[in-house]
Scaffold this motif. Structure first.
Motif, PDB file in Angstrom:
ATOM      1  N   THR A  60       0.816  -1.222   0.000  1.00  0.00           N
ATOM      2  CA  THR A  60       0.000   0.000   0.000  1.00  0.00           C
ATOM      3  C   THR A  60       0.852   1.277   0.000  1.00  0.00           C
ATOM      4  OG1 THR A  60      -0.122  -0.126   2.405  1.00  0.00           O
ATOM      5  CG2 THR A  60      -1.979  -1.052   1.183  1.00  0.00           C
ATOM      6  N   LYS A  61       2.155   1.117   0.356  1.00  0.00           N
ATOM      7  CA  LYS A  61       3.046   2.287   0.390  1.00  0.00           C
ATOM      8  C   LYS A  61       4.272   2.013  -0.451  1.00  0.00           C
ATOM      9  CE  LYS A  61       2.651   3.837   5.133  1.00  0.00           C
ATOM     10  NZ  LYS A  61       3.442   3.895   6.362  1.00  0.00           N
ATOM     11  N   ARG A  84      -1.174   5.760 -10.668  1.00  0.00           N
ATOM     12  CA  ARG A  84      -2.338   5.164 -11.360  1.00  0.00           C
ATOM     13  C   ARG A  84      -2.620   3.743 -10.876  1.00  0.00           C
ATOM     14  NH1 ARG A  84      -0.013   7.166 -16.427  1.00  0.00           N
ATOM     15  NH2 ARG A  84      -0.856   9.258 -16.730  1.00  0.00           N
ATOM     16  N   ARG A  86      -3.671   0.736  -8.324  1.00  0.00           N
ATOM     17  CA  ARG A  86      -4.692   0.686  -7.290  1.00  0.00           C
ATOM     18  C   ARG A  86      -4.405  -0.450  -6.333  1.00  0.00           C
ATOM     19  NH1 ARG A  86      -4.824   4.944  -7.953  1.00  0.00           N
ATOM     20  NH2 ARG A  86      -6.379   6.332  -8.826  1.00  0.00           N
ATOM     21  N   THR A  87      -4.486  -0.171  -5.031  1.00  0.00           N
ATOM     22  CA  THR A  87      -4.235  -1.196  -4.007  1.00  0.00           C
ATOM     23  C   THR A  87      -5.401  -2.184  -3.996  1.00  0.00           C
ATOM     24  OG1 THR A  87      -5.425  -0.010  -2.283  1.00  0.00           O
ATOM     25  CG2 THR A  87      -3.083   0.540  -2.574  1.00  0.00           C
ATOM     26  N   GLU A  89      -7.484  -2.453  -1.867  1.00  0.00           N
ATOM     27  CA  GLU A  89      -8.680  -1.727  -1.363  1.00  0.00           C
ATOM     28  C   GLU A  89      -9.176  -0.715  -2.389  1.00  0.00           C
ATOM     29  OE1 GLU A  89      -5.806  -1.952   0.715  1.00  0.00           O
ATOM     30  OE2 GLU A  89      -6.715  -3.763   1.551  1.00  0.00           O
ATOM     31  N   GLY A  90      -8.556  -0.695  -3.561  1.00  0.00           N
ATOM     32  CA  GLY A  90      -9.002   0.200  -4.627  1.00  0.00           C
ATOM     33  C   GLY A  90      -8.492   1.625  -4.503  1.00  0.00           C
ATOM     34  N   LYS A  91      -7.480   1.825  -3.639  1.00  0.00           N
ATOM     35  CA  LYS A  91      -6.973   3.195  -3.443  1.00  0.00           C
ATOM     36  C   LYS A  91      -5.646   3.392  -4.157  1.00  0.00           C
ATOM     37  CE  LYS A  91      -8.870   3.762   1.158  1.00  0.00           C
ATOM     38  NZ  LYS A  91      -8.496   3.235   2.444  1.00  0.00           N
ATOM     39  N   LYS A  92      -5.305   4.664  -4.352  1.00  0.00           N
ATOM     40  CA  LYS A  92      -3.969   4.987  -4.873  1.00  0.00           C
ATOM     41  C   LYS A  92      -2.948   4.593  -3.798  1.00  0.00           C
ATOM     42  CE  LYS A  92      -1.407   9.324  -5.184  1.00  0.00           C
ATOM     43  NZ  LYS A  92      -0.639   8.978  -4.032  1.00  0.00           N
ATOM     44  N   PRO A  93      -1.849   3.943  -4.182  1.00  0.00           N
ATOM     45  CA  PRO A  93      -0.843   3.672  -3.144  1.00  0.00           C
ATOM     46  C   PRO A  93      -0.263   4.975  -2.624  1.00  0.00           C
ATOM     47  CG  PRO A  93      -0.025   3.039  -5.339  1.00  0.00           C
ATOM     48  CD  PRO A  93      -1.443   3.484  -5.515  1.00  0.00           C
ATOM     49  N   GLU A  94       0.146   4.975  -1.353  1.00  0.00           N
ATOM     50  CA  GLU A  94       0.823   6.151  -0.808  1.00  0.00           C
ATOM     51  C   GLU A  94       2.227   6.177  -1.417  1.00  0.00           C
ATOM     52  OE1 GLU A  94       0.359   6.175   3.449  1.00  0.00           O
ATOM     53  OE2 GLU A  94       2.098   7.510   3.566  1.00  0.00           O
ATOM     54  N   ASP A 117       3.103  11.912  -2.342  1.00  0.00           N
ATOM     55  CA  ASP A 117       2.406  12.342  -1.136  1.00  0.00           C
ATOM     56  C   ASP A 117       3.322  13.005  -0.118  1.00  0.00           C
ATOM     57  OD1 ASP A 117      -0.351  11.241  -1.593  1.00  0.00           O
ATOM     58  OD2 ASP A 117       0.822   9.409  -1.841  1.00  0.00           O
TER      59      ASP A 117
END
Ligand code: SAM
Length: 330
Positions: A60-61, A84, A86-87, A89-94, A117
């Protein structure tokens, strides 16, 4: 769905990618001063493919490092591509960056626009002369300070400053760094020196340890410890008047291996499961031979399962890592 974890039950969600083995500083505690880059760097699409597969396995990071990552042309586009992904969980990785900050001022805004970030800037002194002696580069301090300030302005916050303390060399910088944290509104994190340098000068005596840092800083202003995430490397402290924060990363005196969530990819595409690994795993060679994503996934899962339980710094029979910090990517 496979999520990366090791045989000790630690979930692995942090990835560090070294995107170059080159560095424009020659910090005295890190490099010999005469050795240059020792390992190759890969085209960005190769790192991107590795990152894509790893994000699909629970990363995720992502932290970009080096060598000095800002020496690498194309880093902005690479960050854009990473953003671009997606993790699970469907989020952008940090996405974060560790840099010496020398080239940061100009590129901080484009990096932020691309999806970066946060940034961590390494500084081992807050006075220009000492800074030059440590980095062995003249006039770097002003550039780095400008990089720190621009990063804050464009919102790459919290800006973190990493400072490695060495006894007899820069431990008198502890309080000046406390003042710097408060004045510049950055989080200064002191890192205990680890035996990962090219010159092999490490001794236990040279390490300035957590307790000593807390006690010296408290002579300036009292500190209050604040809670931190289990997998976070730094113990966090706030000054008692609420202004400013420092952190201490204490792998020598207070090892945190039990909560380690990290793996690393070196600039030449090797997977490393611990800073102190005595070998690395050739992910890029597999790719070069045409392995499918499934085969690469299988390889990664098996390698990560065998992540080392802990490091053995300071123990009799300690075996040095197969690469030093600058060639791993800290
Ligand atoms: N060039 C970038 C930079 O300066 O941040 C990234 C690479 S540098 C190797 C990453 C971090 O590792 C820096 O903060 C540096 O101070 C730290 N470092 C290098 N050698 C170390 C050692 N032996 N023990 C602890 N930290 C070390």
């Amino acid at each position: 769905m496979v999520k990366l974890s090791d045989n000790f039950g630690r979930p692995i969600h942090d990835l560090r990618i070294s995107i170059t083995d080159r560095c424009n500083y020659r910090c005295v505690y890190c490099r010999t001063g005469t050795n240059g880059a020792a390992y190759a760097e890969l085209p960005f699409p190769d790192y991107l493919r590795m990152a894509r597969i790893l994000v699909g396995l629970g990363i995720t990071k992502i932290r970009l490092t080096g060598g000095e990552p800002l020496l690498r042309k194309g880093i902005v586009e690479f960050v854009r591509d990473l953003a671009r992904l997606r993790t699970l969980e469907g989020k952008k990785p940090e996405i974060a960056l560790t840099t010496n900050g020398h080239l940061l001022a100009e590129i901080a805004q484009p990096l932020q626009d691309a999806g970066l970030d946060r940034v961590t800037v390494s500084m081992d002194a807050v006075d220009p002369e000492r800074f030059a002696r440590i980095t062995r580069v003249p006039n770097g301090y002003e550039s780095v300070l400008a990089g720190v300030r621009v990063s804050r302005r464009v919102g790459l916050e919290p800006v973190k400053i990493n400072c490695v303390l060495l006894r007899g060399f820069n431990e008198d910088q502890i309080i000046p760094f406390g003042m710097f944290a408060r004045e510049e509104r950055v989080v200064v994190r002191f890192i205990e020196f680890m035996p990962l340098e090219e010159d092999r000068v490490w001794t236990p005596e040279i390490v300035v340890r957590l307790d000593e840092i807390v006690s010296r800083m408290s002579e300036y202003l009292p500190l209050q410890e604040v809670s931190h995430e289990r997998s976070e490397t730094a113990r966090r402290y706030r000054f008692s008047d609420g202004v400013g924060e420092i952190g201490i990363i204490a792998p020598v005196s207070h090892p945190f291996c039990g909560h380690c969530s990290r793996i690393r990819i070196t600039s030449d595409g090797k997977l490393r499961t611990c800073l102190f690994s005595v070998w690395d795993h050739d992910l890029h060679e597999l790719m070069r031979r045409g392995a499918t994503d499934e085969k690469l996934t299988e390889f990664i899962v098996k390698v990560v399962e065998k992540k080392e339980e802990r490091h053995h710094i300071g123990e009799p029979g300690f075996v040095p890592a197969s690469r030093t910090m600058v060639h791993i990517g800290g």
